[in-house]
Design a protein around this motif. Sequence first.
Motif, mmCIF file in Angstrom:
data_model
loop_
_atom_site.group_PDB
_atom_site.id
_atom_site.type_symbol
_atom_site.label_atom_id
_atom_site.label_comp_id
_atom_site.label_asym_id
_atom_site.label_seq_id
_atom_site.Cartn_x
_atom_site.Cartn_y
_atom_site.Cartn_z
ATOM 1 N N GLY A 97 0.777 -1.227 0.000
ATOM 2 C CA GLY A 97 0.000 0.000 0.000
ATOM 3 C C GLY A 97 0.811 1.282 0.000
ATOM 4 N N VAL A 98 2.122 1.167 -0.203
ATOM 5 C CA VAL A 98 2.999 2.336 -0.195
ATOM 6 C C VAL A 98 3.673 2.471 -1.556
ATOM 7 C CG1 VAL A 98 5.038 3.407 0.834
ATOM 8 C CG2 VAL A 98 3.397 2.197 2.282
ATOM 9 N N LEU A 99 3.567 3.641 -2.167
ATOM 10 C CA LEU A 99 4.190 3.918 -3.455
ATOM 11 C C LEU A 99 5.602 4.419 -3.231
ATOM 12 C CD1 LEU A 99 4.152 4.351 -6.533
ATOM 13 C CD2 LEU A 99 3.090 6.587 -6.110
ATOM 14 N N ILE A 100 6.573 3.741 -3.857
ATOM 15 C CA ILE A 100 7.982 4.081 -3.706
ATOM 16 C C ILE A 100 8.490 4.640 -5.029
ATOM 17 C CG2 ILE A 100 10.307 3.202 -3.199
ATOM 18 C CD1 ILE A 100 8.928 0.924 -1.636
ATOM 19 N N GLY A 101 9.164 5.777 -4.983
ATOM 20 C CA GLY A 101 9.732 6.323 -6.207
ATOM 21 C C GLY A 101 10.112 7.779 -6.047
ATOM 22 N N ALA A 104 7.440 10.662 -5.626
ATOM 23 C CA ALA A 104 6.196 10.172 -5.013
ATOM 24 C C ALA A 104 5.622 11.202 -4.052
ATOM 25 C CB ALA A 104 6.458 8.852 -4.283
ATOM 26 N N VAL A 105 6.504 11.897 -3.330
ATOM 27 C CA VAL A 105 6.075 12.925 -2.376
ATOM 28 C C VAL A 105 6.290 14.317 -2.959
ATOM 29 C CG1 VAL A 105 6.648 13.974 -0.145
ATOM 30 C CG2 VAL A 105 6.403 11.497 -0.333
ATOM 31 N N ASP A 106 7.416 14.506 -3.583
ATOM 32 C CA ASP A 106 7.843 15.833 -4.041
ATOM 33 C C ASP A 106 8.057 15.835 -5.548
ATOM 34 O OD1 ASP A 106 8.750 18.441 -4.048
ATOM 35 O OD2 ASP A 106 10.702 17.971 -3.195
ATOM 36 N N MET A 107 7.018 16.115 -6.346
ATOM 37 C CA MET A 107 5.632 16.264 -5.968
ATOM 38 C C MET A 107 4.701 15.838 -7.085
ATOM 39 S SD MET A 107 4.885 20.303 -6.450
ATOM 40 C CE MET A 107 3.233 19.853 -6.884
ATOM 41 N N LYS A 108 5.078 14.756 -7.766
ATOM 42 C CA LYS A 108 4.276 14.291 -8.896
ATOM 43 C C LYS A 108 2.898 13.811 -8.443
ATOM 44 C CE LYS A 108 8.150 13.333 -11.936
ATOM 45 N NZ LYS A 108 8.929 12.358 -12.725
ATOM 46 N N SER A 109 2.813 13.318 -7.237
ATOM 47 C CA SER A 109 1.533 12.859 -6.708
ATOM 48 C C SER A 109 0.532 14.007 -6.587
ATOM 49 C CB SER A 109 1.740 12.202 -5.344
ATOM 50 O OG SER A 109 2.516 13.062 -4.516
ATOM 51 N N ALA A 110 1.008 15.185 -6.206
ATOM 52 C CA ALA A 110 0.104 16.329 -6.059
ATOM 53 C C ALA A 110 -0.425 16.786 -7.415
ATOM 54 C CB ALA A 110 0.817 17.476 -5.346
ATOM 55 N N ILE A 111 0.427 16.748 -8.441
ATOM 56 C CA ILE A 111 -0.034 17.096 -9.784
ATOM 57 C C ILE A 111 -1.140 16.146 -10.216
ATOM 58 C CG2 ILE A 111 0.625 17.255 -12.218
ATOM 59 C CD1 ILE A 111 3.435 18.038 -11.280
ATOM 60 N N PRO A 345 -2.549 35.855 -4.259
ATOM 61 C CA PRO A 345 -2.366 35.181 -2.970
ATOM 62 C C PRO A 345 -2.132 33.682 -3.181
ATOM 63 C CG PRO A 345 -4.247 36.656 -2.891
ATOM 64 C CD PRO A 345 -3.842 36.563 -4.334
ATOM 65 N N VAL A 346 -1.250 33.098 -2.366
ATOM 66 C CA VAL A 346 -0.845 31.719 -2.587
ATOM 67 C C VAL A 346 -0.677 30.991 -1.259
ATOM 68 C CG1 VAL A 346 1.583 32.460 -2.736
ATOM 69 C CG2 VAL A 346 0.908 30.234 -3.677
ATOM 70 N N VAL A 347 -1.080 29.726 -1.238
ATOM 71 C CA VAL A 347 -0.823 28.830 -0.115
ATOM 72 C C VAL A 347 -0.243 27.529 -0.670
ATOM 73 C CG1 VAL A 347 -2.698 29.796 1.273
ATOM 74 C CG2 VAL A 347 -3.105 27.764 -0.120
ATOM 75 N N GLU A 348 0.317 26.720 0.221
ATOM 76 C CA GLU A 348 0.891 25.443 -0.185
ATOM 77 C C GLU A 348 0.212 24.322 0.597
ATOM 78 O OE1 GLU A 348 5.283 25.539 -0.274
ATOM 79 O OE2 GLU A 348 5.053 27.691 0.076
ATOM 80 N N LEU A 349 -0.136 23.260 -0.123
ATOM 81 C CA LEU A 349 -0.866 22.153 0.490
ATOM 82 C C LEU A 349 -0.516 20.866 -0.243
ATOM 83 C CD1 LEU A 349 -3.084 20.728 2.150
ATOM 84 C CD2 LEU A 349 -4.755 21.637 0.514
ATOM 85 N N GLY A 350 0.054 19.911 0.502
ATOM 86 C CA GLY A 350 0.418 18.647 -0.122
ATOM 87 C C GLY A 350 0.607 17.542 0.901
ATOM 88 N N LEU A 351 1.336 16.518 0.505
ATOM 89 C CA LEU A 351 1.513 15.309 1.296
ATOM 90 C C LEU A 351 2.487 15.508 2.456
ATOM 91 C CD1 LEU A 351 1.750 12.694 -1.597
ATOM 92 C CD2 LEU A 351 -0.207 13.093 -0.083
ATOM 93 N N VAL A 352 2.688 14.455 3.220
ATOM 94 C CA VAL A 352 3.681 14.448 4.295
ATOM 95 C C VAL A 352 5.067 14.432 3.657
ATOM 96 C CG1 VAL A 352 4.574 13.196 6.287
ATOM 97 C CG2 VAL A 352 2.105 13.226 5.823
ATOM 98 N N GLY A 353 5.924 15.349 4.074
ATOM 99 C CA GLY A 353 7.197 15.528 3.389
ATOM 100 C C GLY A 353 8.390 14.865 4.028
ATOM 101 N N THR A 363 5.137 7.320 -0.280
ATOM 102 C CA THR A 363 3.914 7.809 0.341
ATOM 103 C C THR A 363 2.870 6.710 0.304
ATOM 104 O OG1 THR A 363 2.214 9.543 0.307
ATOM 105 C CG2 THR A 363 2.975 8.734 -1.815
ATOM 106 N N PRO A 364 2.042 6.607 1.331
ATOM 107 C CA PRO A 364 0.930 5.658 1.249
ATOM 108 C C PRO A 364 -0.005 6.037 0.106
ATOM 109 C CG PRO A 364 1.278 6.381 3.525
ATOM 110 C CD PRO A 364 2.123 7.264 2.652
#
Length: 389
Positions: A97-101, A104-111, A345-353, A363-364
């Motif tokens: 259940g965990v994606l390795i690569g 994965a976190v920074d930051m193709k998953s968010a796209i 105006p801008v904010v940042e929001l994503g996975l656990v880094g 990342t799971p």
Amino acid sequence: MSSQGSSLIDAVNLTRELIRRPSVTPADAGAMDLVERTLAGLGFSCRRMRFGEVENLYARHGSARPNLCFAGHTDVVPVGDKAAWSKDAFSAEVVDGVLIGRGAVDMKSAIAAFAAAAARAIAAGQVRGSLSLLITGDEEGVALDGTKKVVEALIAEGEAVDHCVVGEPTSAEAFGDMIKVGRRGSINAEIEVAGVQGHVAYPHRAANPTPVLIRILSALQARRLDDGYPEFQPSNLEVTWIEVPNTATNVIPAVARARLNIRFNPSHTGAALAAWIEAEAQAACEGTRCSVTVTPQISGEAFLTEPGRFTEIVAGAVREVAGRAPELSTSGGTSDARFIRALCPVVELGLVGTTMHQVDERTPVADIERLQQVYERLIQRYFEGFAAK
């Protein structure tokens, strides 16, 4: 694509496909093509904006305002020791259940998560305005031909962007525990003191640059820059490199160099700090036969997106999905938000880094799915809150 079912995107599969494009800065490896094809299939008008060797993409769905933008980057840092990875860094394998690569976190998953969320919002008719994506291939590198150039071009063209969410991995320990509403600024400086080489037994015939460099660094470190700023931690100066290129013990060197970095809050500007470094350096040279050259590089100014309707919409989306109220933070390093702040105006929001840039970045899968859900709720709340009634 005409039907809702055919237009939906699997965020996990798209993330894996992006990871399989080894887009280590400055290489693209087809990652931007994949993003463009995906968005074009959703009806986005896609515009490639190439500066130098860097691939950038600005895509927009709709022409009306408000325009909610998502920003991210397809480039990743190098793998490092390949043998230390449990799986190939670009095979995008899922283990328990965990994606390795890498990415994965920074930051193709968010796209991928935002593209999937956009697909659902478009299919549901929730976009009462415009959605856009600003994707660069130059965030992990020098960042000169990426988001900075795109933002400058969009401003020059009069492109209206009302608010932006950057998909950097902002969560600190658990999904949704933190979003970034600002960042400290950053300035690098290289200091080179030139003296006169000579024999150590005859110092009157030489001019040793080393004591001068030491005085400069001591003066800079002696100043307490500030005690913090509302919502920001204190500024800090760190000496990161010192070099005296001298291989002999009986030679006074001709040159001494150092580099430093200052992470600063809104108490300062990059220009003011550069001027201070220059003044201290010149003062330390007075009365000597040495000269000094200071080369500053301002990576970004400090900024803060003030709490208000936009930050509440973002935080509310996190609360609804993650079940926790995120901390509104300005901690950490810099990101492309430092350029986007000039646009809107801008904010940042994503996975656990916690694993970004590490061996076995991971990342799971469940967190990618939850991030998509947060973005879905964010888009819905945004147009409910900002679209004309």
